[in-house]
Design a protein around this motif. Sequence first.
Motif, PDB file in Angstrom:
ATOM      1  N   SER A  88      42.980  35.817  48.190  1.00 52.28           N
ATOM      2  CA  SER A  88      43.440  34.968  47.271  1.00 52.28           C
ATOM      3  C   SER A  88      42.928  34.430  45.582  1.00 52.28           C
ATOM      4  O   SER A  88      43.455  34.231  44.681  1.00 52.28           O
ATOM      5  N   ASP A  89      42.020  34.844  45.756  1.00 53.01           N
ATOM      6  CA  ASP A  89      41.127  34.560  44.285  1.00 53.01           C
ATOM      7  C   ASP A  89      41.517  35.713  42.664  1.00 53.01           C
ATOM      8  O   ASP A  89      40.992  34.832  42.269  1.00 53.01           O
ATOM      9  N   HIS A  90      42.001  36.798  43.738  1.00 56.44           N
ATOM     10  CA  HIS A  90      42.795  37.446  42.687  1.00 56.44           C
ATOM     11  C   HIS A  90      44.005  37.126  42.455  1.00 56.44           C
ATOM     12  O   HIS A  90      44.765  37.172  41.007  1.00 56.44           O
ATOM     13  N   LEU A  91      44.819  36.745  42.935  1.00 62.17           N
ATOM     14  CA  LEU A  91      46.328  36.132  42.886  1.00 62.17           C
ATOM     15  C   LEU A  91      46.418  35.102  42.564  1.00 62.17           C
ATOM     16  O   LEU A  91      46.779  34.489  41.356  1.00 62.17           O
ATOM     17  N   ARG A  92      44.724  34.340  42.332  1.00 63.40           N
ATOM     18  CA  ARG A  92      44.738  33.096  41.651  1.00 63.40           C
ATOM     19  C   ARG A  92      44.800  33.310  39.840  1.00 63.40           C
ATOM     20  O   ARG A  92      44.924  32.620  39.220  1.00 63.40           O
ATOM     21  N   GLU A  93      44.003  34.487  39.985  1.00 64.53           N
ATOM     22  CA  GLU A  93      44.489  33.752  38.616  1.00 64.53           C
ATOM     23  C   GLU A  93      44.954  34.529  37.712  1.00 64.53           C
ATOM     24  O   GLU A  93      45.650  34.729  35.851  1.00 64.53           O
TER      25      GLU A  93
END
Length: 206
Positions: free
Chosen positions: A90-95
């Motif tokens: 999810s952290d990758h996607l938030r970027e």
Amino acid sequence: MKIIDISMEIRPDMIVYPGNPTPRIEQYQTVEEAGVNESTLILGSHTGTHVDCRLHIETGGGSVADLPLETLYGPCVVLDMTGYGQKITSDHLREQDIPEGMIVLLKTENSLKGYDHFREDYAHLSEDGATYLVERKAKTLGVDYLSVEPFQNGDSNHDILINAMTVFEGLDLRGVPAGRYTFAGLPLRIETDGAPSRAILIQEDA
Ligand SMILES: [Zn+2]
């Protein structure tokens, strides 16, 4: 306008998920004998570029024939996740600043490694990555390998995603830059748990 084919070619020597049948194309009639060539196709329902539906995860669930057409066509964003390794979180996607309500296609390192042979270490979403896409109200997700889950791991990505959106697997995004497109992915109208699909991206301003 430019149209990009993002479907795998269905061939007897293509990669399949371990345990799935290899495609067979068997000619039962020839021009020489009957005036026309015709063949029987023997395919797993999750062969190559294909769509999943509720019947895949739940007996009695909706089949491919029941998928809402709105989830098979429309505005799409291709995200470049090739630099994030094997597990997309999810952290990758938030970027990526994903707009709500989109068809979201993830281009991962799978697209760099190709499809000559099946790799057990293919890139995939983490469970929190899958949950994040539900929060972003993605109407459809497409991935560039044959499953949305890690290999034989048994996590719940299929349940999390298929309960909330339409899922395409086995997209070939090798020739596709990140960006906005119109997506069309049309499976046969058939009462199965999944179906091979022709998938294309349309670039209106090209
Ligand atoms: Zn599938």
